[in-house]
Design a protein around this motif. Structure first.
Motif, PDB file in Angstrom:
ATOM      1  N   ASP A  66       0.826  -1.212   0.000  1.00  0.00           N
ATOM      2  CA  ASP A  66       0.000   0.000   0.000  1.00  0.00           C
ATOM      3  C   ASP A  66       0.861   1.264   0.000  1.00  0.00           C
ATOM      4  O   ASP A  66       0.544   2.232  -0.687  1.00  0.00           O
ATOM      5  N   GLU A  67       1.944   1.245   0.769  1.00  0.00           N
ATOM      6  CA  GLU A  67       2.840   2.406   0.790  1.00  0.00           C
ATOM      7  C   GLU A  67       3.488   2.595  -0.573  1.00  0.00           C
ATOM      8  O   GLU A  67       3.542   3.708  -1.104  1.00  0.00           O
ATOM      9  N   SER A  70       1.041   3.995  -3.010  1.00  0.00           N
ATOM     10  CA  SER A  70       0.670   5.393  -2.756  1.00  0.00           C
ATOM     11  C   SER A  70       1.685   6.389  -3.314  1.00  0.00           C
ATOM     12  O   SER A  70       1.368   7.562  -3.497  1.00  0.00           O
ATOM     13  N   VAL A 151       4.149  12.595  -6.453  1.00  0.00           N
ATOM     14  CA  VAL A 151       3.856  11.238  -6.907  1.00  0.00           C
ATOM     15  C   VAL A 151       4.581  11.019  -8.230  1.00  0.00           C
ATOM     16  O   VAL A 151       4.767  11.950  -9.013  1.00  0.00           O
TER      17      VAL A 151
END
Length: 163
Positions: A66-67, A70, A151
């Motif tokens: 999940d990290e 993200s 991101v």
């Protein structure tokens, strides 16, 4: 960007737009840093982007799917060392669909080039698979700042000759 738009942006203080020539074509060069951008601002942003590379590596090696996810934009794609273009879903399945295929990953020679709310990070990765296979590659990550955080939107990897 037309010359008129460039003049208006410069007059407003939004961006410095100046004429330039690239590959024989007339283009507009745009700068979004201004008088209030300090050396400390630039240093902090470069440190943040280098930290993003460390977070990616640590999440990958420690199974934190999940990290890892993200840190990548939903539309992220990577051009793999073999030329295939992989989606975020492809890479997440490959790297987190079972035991990690990697036992060690290091990155060095990291450089960051800032372009306002966009950046290009380059460097070298040395990865060792659980079977002992070692891969050395040069990478390029394209990042944008969205909602106050960086991101990665695209990546490219090129295999380097084995030592």
């Amino acid at each position: 960007v037309t010359a008129e738009v460039g003049r208006r942006l410069l007059a407003e203080g939004t961006a410095a737009v100046t004429p330039a020539t690239w590959r024989g074509e007339t283009v507009q060069r745009i700068s979004v840093s201004n008088w209030s951008t300090s050396e400390a601002d630039v240093d902090a942003t470069v440190a943040e982007l280098k930290g993003l590379q460390n977070r990616l590596r640590d999440a990958l090696l420690n199974g934190r799917r999940d990290e890892y996810a993200s840190l990548l934009a939903p539309e992220w794609r990577v051009t793999h060392v073999d030329g295939r273009v992989l989606t975020k879903a492809d890479v997440l399945q490959q790297m987190f669909g079972g035991p990690s295929p990697l036992s060690e990953v290091t990155a060095d020679q990291i450089e960051v080039r800032l372009f306002g709310d966009a950046a290009v990070t380059t460097g070298r990765t040395i990865a060792t698979a659980r079977d002992g296979t070692r891969v050395v590659l040069r990478f390029r990550d394209y990042a944008v700042k969205r909602d106050g955080r960086w991101v990665i939107v695209a990546s490219h990897a090129t295999a380097l000759p084995r030592d």
